[in-house]
Design a protein around this motif. Structure first.
Motif, short mmCIF file in Angstrom:
data_model
loop_
_atom_site.label_atom_id
_atom_site.label_comp_id
_atom_site.label_asym_id
_atom_site.label_seq_id
_atom_site.Cartn_x
_atom_site.Cartn_y
_atom_site.Cartn_z
N LEU A 161 -38.31 -13.97 89.32
CA LEU A 161 -37.15 -13.73 88.71
C LEU A 161 -37.49 -12.87 87.26
O LEU A 161 -36.58 -11.92 86.86
CB LEU A 161 -36.56 -14.89 88.45
N ASN A 162 -38.60 -13.09 86.56
CA ASN A 162 -38.76 -12.15 85.28
C ASN A 162 -39.20 -10.99 85.46
O ASN A 162 -38.74 -9.95 85.18
CB ASN A 162 -40.03 -12.78 84.66
N LYS A 202 -28.30 -16.48 85.48
CA LYS A 202 -28.27 -17.60 84.42
C LYS A 202 -29.17 -18.68 84.86
O LYS A 202 -29.13 -18.91 86.15
CB LYS A 202 -27.01 -18.03 84.63
N THR A 203 -29.91 -19.19 84.00
CA THR A 203 -30.69 -20.57 84.25
C THR A 203 -29.98 -21.50 83.86
O THR A 203 -29.13 -21.70 82.99
CB THR A 203 -31.97 -20.53 83.44
N ARG A 212 -35.75 -9.44 86.15
CA ARG A 212 -35.07 -9.18 85.03
C ARG A 212 -35.54 -7.98 84.11
O ARG A 212 -34.85 -7.26 83.59
CB ARG A 212 -35.20 -10.49 84.24
N GLY A 234 -32.71 -25.26 84.02
CA GLY A 234 -34.12 -25.15 84.35
C GLY A 234 -34.43 -25.72 85.89
O GLY A 234 -35.35 -25.60 86.37
N TYR A 259 -30.21 -21.39 89.66
CA TYR A 259 -29.78 -20.05 89.09
C TYR A 259 -28.57 -19.75 89.51
O TYR A 259 -28.11 -20.22 90.56
CB TYR A 259 -30.81 -19.12 89.24
N TYR A 301 -40.25 -18.22 89.09
CA TYR A 301 -40.04 -17.60 87.95
C TYR A 301 -40.72 -16.28 87.64
O TYR A 301 -40.10 -15.36 87.17
CB TYR A 301 -40.79 -18.50 86.80
N THR A 334 -30.44 -23.23 93.97
CA THR A 334 -31.69 -24.11 93.51
C THR A 334 -32.86 -23.45 93.59
O THR A 334 -32.82 -22.46 94.41
CB THR A 334 -32.01 -25.41 93.83
N LYS A 335 -34.12 -23.58 92.79
CA LYS A 335 -35.01 -22.74 92.88
C LYS A 335 -35.83 -22.92 94.44
O LYS A 335 -36.53 -21.92 94.93
CB LYS A 335 -36.20 -23.12 91.80
#
Lengths: 225, 412
Positions: free
Chosen positions: A196-197, A213-214, A200, A217, A220, A193, A170-171
């Motif tokens: 993570l972005n 993979k999300t 990525r 929402g 992950y 986020y 979980t986040k």
């Protein structure tokens, strides 16, 4: 890799042991001070998970015992007390790490792996996941032969994903791993986020695959399936 | 005021009053005795003169002290004393005399007799006697004062010593309070009472401490069991609805655990289980923490500025100092608006944190109450903990709002 789990709450003991068995560790269980003492007198363990609040003795005394006869074992103290004094006392007596209840299994996994790396039980300092290669000695991550320029938090996050691959995280669990108790994160996890972005983007720039993979929402999973 | 100072001051006031009273009365008593003696002398003199007139028929006259005249009749009151002024021609001064006037009859002849004695010298004598008396009395009193002061000091020495021990006594530490005994019954009784009280305090404190730690332990362990089980459920292939439910349960559980820890922390602070062991510059912690919080402040695009005129240094427990700053910063971020501002200010006596934010209805009092949440999803314990930390570390804390919401911490 052999682990002794000392914990008086049976449900917790079984839960931890089931998880660690799935992660390919050999687990032995002790729910009392006496049983732990007995097991320690017969066997060698790579890792000892030690709850210091036992009904028939103080875990810190057990720590002394371990330090005399089992110098090779890595020790993680698990305590319900979020007390700095206990933490300092435990680490002074030779424990390698200190975890406060309640903890998540993914966090426990990450701490055990870190301890194994620190102690170099397998002489293993690289973790490989397909084209991603992590060198934990110099804290670098290479994708397709290209080294990623990651911030400290990004490195920690990616390493945490690789260690807990194929698990749903979980986040909140991610945020807690990055900041431990230092941040009272009650209502805002947006920064996860952002991290993570960035990760990525950096992996994509090195022609790597985005394995993060999300899930709905809320969580992950780092997986290639 | 110190006990001995108080006693000494009272002693001095009493001493001065006694001295004044005794000296003034001595003066009047001595004067009246001397006047009485003078009157007696004058009467004796009269008898001698009477005898002289009777036997030798000589009228003695020595101005101004003896004046005898023949007179025809009794026209003045007899045995009369009065005070008169007579000019001394040599020294050109008026001198005071006590005059005795009488009319006597010797062998059918009346004589008016006036006898006088200067009281001028009497006055001198009285003054000298009174002064001598006063000086003697004063020296006796001064000696007595210093002797009693010395005695008091020795008697109260043990008391002072014990008082210091009680002042320095901290019941959160393991050493016990050992009061030295004197051979004064009242002091020893007081020692006994204090001993009993501190022992009770110590044992109560230990019980409470044990309870709060045990409570934490007992609650955190079942929470751990639920949490790891939920975490394992989360690993299964769940549909969105179930996943949401498990996720919400995990978060609620974590909240419960952190609420429990916050309440235990509050109890521990109130029980003074944290010893102030270090002098800590709080603005240095702010500079470090702001770095850790940068991810959070950046997501809100907050502008952060520092105005540290002088470091704000105070003596407190390191862990508490971290919690204090942590809560203040996370509060300033959480209740901020996008593109808002946070200002840090410090000088030697004050540390101030101001942030932009939506208007609220909190006052200086209500904002620090427990479970005051505003519009955030937190428990509303952060600032209550901050206030408790301040109160147990000789710091005052105030909230004010105008353009900015400001929390200011000052040394008391």
């Amino acid at each position: 890799m052999k682990i002794l789990i000392v914990e008086d709450e049976t449900d917790l003991l079984i839960g931890i042991s089931n998880f660690l068995t799935k992660e390919n560790y050999i687990c032995e269980l002790a729910d009392t001070f006496r049983l732990a003492e007995e097991k320690l007198s017969v066997n060698e363990y790579d890792i000892i998970l030690l709850d210091i609040g036992l009904p028939d003795g103080n875990g810190l005394d057990l720590l002394n015992l371990i330090k005399i006869g089992h110098t090779k074992s890595g020790i993680i103290i698990v305590s319900a007390k979020n007390s700095t004094d206990d933490k300092i006392k435990g680490l002074d007596l030779g424990a390698d790490d200190y975890m406060t209840k309640p903890f998540q299994l993914s966090e426990l996994n990450s701490r055990i792996k870190a301890l194994i790396r620190r102690r170099h039980f397998d002489g293993e300092n690289t973790l490989v996941f397909n084209e991603i290669e992590v060198n934990t000695d110099n804290r670098s991550i290479v994708v397709n032969g290209k080294e990623l320029q990651l911030t400290k938090k990004e490195y920690d996050l990616l390493l945490y994903f690789i260690i807990n691959q194929k698990r749903v995280l979980t986040k909140e669990a991610l945020a807690e791993h990055l900041w431990e108790d230092n941040i009272e994160l009650a209502d805002n996890y947006d920064f996860i986020y952002t991290h993570l972005n960035n990760i990525r983007k950096k992996i994509k720039a090195a022609q790597g695959t985005d394995y993060i993979k999300t899930i709905y929402g809320m969580g992950y999973k780092f997986t290639d399936q | 005021m110190k006990f001995l100072t108080k006693i000494n001051r009272n002693y001095l006031i009493l001493l001065t009053t006694i001295l004044l009273f005794v000296t003034v009365s001595a003066y009047f008593v001595l004067s009246s005795i001397l006047i009485h003696i003078t009157k007696h002398n004058l009467k004796e003199q009269e008898q001698l003169i009477e005898k002289q007139i009777d036997v030798q028929s000589i009228l003695p006259n020595i101005y101004p002290i003896i004046e005898v005249k023949e007179t025809t009749k009794i026209n003045k009151p007899e045995h009369k004393f009065s005070t008169i002024l007579i000019e001394n021609k040599q020294e050109e001064e008026w001198e005071e005399y006590l005059e005795y006037s009488n009319t006597i009859q010797i062998k059918n002849q009346f004589y008016s007799i006036k006898l006088r004695q200067s009281t001028f010298e009497n006055e001198d004598l009285v003054s000298i006697l009174t002064a001598t008396f006063a000086v003697l009395l004063l020296s006796v009193l001064i000696v007595a004062f210093f002797v009693s002061k010395k005695i008091n000091k020795t008697v109260w020495k043990n008391f002072e010593l014990n008082l210091k021990k009680i002042e320095l006594f901290n019941f959160t530490e393991s050493q016990s309070l050992e009061l030295s005994s004197s051979n004064i019954e009242e002091f020893d009784r007081l020692n006994n009472v204090v001993d009993n009280l501190t022992n009770k305090l110590k044992s109560d404190y230990l019980i409470l401490k044990e309870f709060s730690e045990n409570a934490s332990h007992e609650i955190q362990t079942p929470i751990s069991v639920v949490l790891i089980n939920l975490e394992e459920i989360l690993q299964q292939d769940l549909n969105e609805e179930t996943f949401k439910k498990v996720h919400a349960s995990i978060n609620a559980l974590k909240k419960l655990s952190s609420l429990n820890q916050s309440l235990i922390l509050l109890t521990k602070i109130e029980n003074r289980q944290f010893n102030a062991e270090k002098t800590i510059p709080l603005n240095e912690i702010i500079e470090r923490k702001i770095d850790e919080f940068s991810v959070l402040s950046e997501t809100k695009s907050l502008k952060i500025s520092f105005n540290f005129q002088a470091p704000f240094i105070c003596r407190m427990n390191e862990q508490l100092a971290e919690i204090l700053i942590n809560n203040l910063i996370s509060n300033a971020i959480r209740h901020n608006i996008p593109n808002g501002e946070i200002l840090f200010y410090s000088n030697e006596n004050e540390l101030r944190i101001c942030n932009t934010g939506l208007p609220n209805s909190f006052t200086d009092v209500t904002i620090f109450n427990r479970f005051t949440k505003g519009n955030s999803k937190s428990f509303g314990l952060g600032l209550a903990i901050v206030k408790n930390i301040c109160e147990t570390n000789q710091l005052s804390i105030h909230y004010s709002t105008s353009d900015f919401h400001c929390i200011s911490i000052r040394k008391i």
